[in-house]
Scaffold this active site. Structure first.
Site, PDB file in Angstrom:
ATOM      1  N   CYS A  65       0.830  -1.208   0.000  1.00 64.91           N
ATOM      2  CA  CYS A  65       0.000   0.000   0.000  1.00 64.91           C
ATOM      3  C   CYS A  65       0.872   1.268   0.000  1.00 64.91           C
ATOM      4  CB  CYS A  65      -0.995  -0.055   1.148  1.00 64.91           C
ATOM      5  SG  CYS A  65      -2.436   0.949   0.812  1.00 64.91           S
ATOM      6  N   HIS A 113      -3.357  -5.217   1.870  1.00 70.28           N
ATOM      7  CA  HIS A 113      -2.687  -5.421   3.169  1.00 70.28           C
ATOM      8  C   HIS A 113      -2.690  -6.894   3.602  1.00 70.28           C
ATOM      9  CE1 HIS A 113      -2.273  -1.162   4.413  1.00 70.28           C
ATOM     10  NE2 HIS A 113      -3.300  -0.995   3.598  1.00 70.28           N
ATOM     11  N   GLU A 152      -0.944  -8.301   5.684  1.00 65.89           N
ATOM     12  CA  GLU A 152      -0.637  -8.422   7.122  1.00 65.89           C
ATOM     13  C   GLU A 152      -1.891  -8.283   7.982  1.00 65.89           C
ATOM     14  OE1 GLU A 152      -0.221  -5.935   5.218  1.00 65.89           O
ATOM     15  OE2 GLU A 152      -0.651  -4.067   6.297  1.00 65.89           O
TER      16      GLU A 152
HETATM   17  N1  GLN Z   1      -3.525   5.861  -0.260  1.00 67.52           N
HETATM   18  C1  GLN Z   1      -2.735   5.931   0.899  1.00 67.52           C
HETATM   19  C2  GLN Z   1      -1.620   6.942   0.724  1.00 67.52           C
HETATM   20  O1  GLN Z   1      -1.547   7.708  -0.153  1.00 67.52           O
HETATM   21  C3  GLN Z   1      -2.124   4.614   1.319  1.00 67.52           C
HETATM   22  C4  GLN Z   1      -3.095   3.895   2.166  1.00 67.52           C
HETATM   23  C5  GLN Z   1      -2.532   2.710   2.903  1.00 67.52           C
HETATM   24  O2  GLN Z   1      -1.330   2.460   3.002  1.00 67.52           O
HETATM   25  N2  GLN Z   1      -3.436   1.979   3.477  1.00 67.52           N
HETATM   26  O3  GLN Z   1      -0.796   7.006   1.521  1.00 67.52           O
END
Ligand code: GLN
Length: 203
Positions: free
Chosen positions: A79, A176, A178
């Site tokens: 992410c 995610h 995790e």
């Molecule tokens: N979209 C988020 C960002 O720009 C990331 C979200 C996440 O890591 N759950 O940081």
């Protein structure tokens, strides 16, 4: 023993560390260049990419992380961590590590409000679908020719987009792993780490 570092500046680094311990790896929280030494792999967790980018600079980790991720030591971004690893991210007021050859749009799923779950078909993990949790996920808008797409998702009538990618020893997921009990992505990363170790030992 295999030691995997988890960048511990913000976000869900504790969840990654406990998943890694569950599958038999040693872990180390990383907040300095010194702590990157002698690691077999590194996970950059999710969180918030602007905050993460700022902290990477504040902790003087931009150059050390760039060198690390580009050196062939397995590095996995989830992410916001995927955003950090990308070659380019839209609207990010901080530099990325420019490691994996993808471009990401941080806000493609509507100003960061959209979260959803999906069962992914991930052939690299076997026949069983992988239940993936997407939290304000970035969207991959372009991939270089050396990048292998491990899974895609189609959300809300939009075109299918890659959500798990690999380029050599680099791994990126926009969701995610995790946060769910399924440890197969972490095991897959450990396999990359172990095969990389064998390659270095053979040199
Ligand atoms: N979209 C988020 C960002 O720009 C990331 C979200 C996440 O890591 N759950 O940081």
């Amino acid at each position: 023993m295999t030691t995997i570092g988890v960048l511990a500046l913000q976000g869900d680094f504790l969840e990654h560390a406990s998943m890694l311990r569950r599958i038999g790896a040693e872990t180390r929280e990383v907040r300095s260049a010194e702590q990157l030494r002698a690691l077999d792999g590194l996970i950059i967790p999710g969180g918030e990419s602007t905050t993460l980018g700022r902290l990477i600079e504040d902790f003087h980790l931009l150059e050390p992380l760039r060198v690390f991720a580009r050196s062939g030591i397995p590095t996995w971004g989830t992410c916001a961590g995927m955003i950090a690893l990308a070659r380019h991210a839209t609207d990010l007021p901080f530099p990325t590590l420019e490691a994996i050859d993808i471009e990401v749009d941080r806000n493609a799923y509507g100003r960061q409000v959209d979260s959803f779950e999906a069962d992914l078909d991930v052939p690299a993990l076997g026949a069983e679908p992988f239940h993936a949790v997407f939290i304000r996920a970035p969207v991959v808008t372009s991939t270089g020719e050396d990048v292998e797409v491990l899974a895609t998702v189609q959300h809300d009538g939009e075109a299918a987009a890659p959500v798990a990618l690999r380029q050599g020893a680099l791994l990126a997921t926009s969701f995610h792993p995790e946060l769910t009990p399924d440890s197969r992505f972490h095991e897959y990363f450990l396999e990359i780490v172990r095969s990389q170790g064998r390659i270095s030992a053979a040199k």
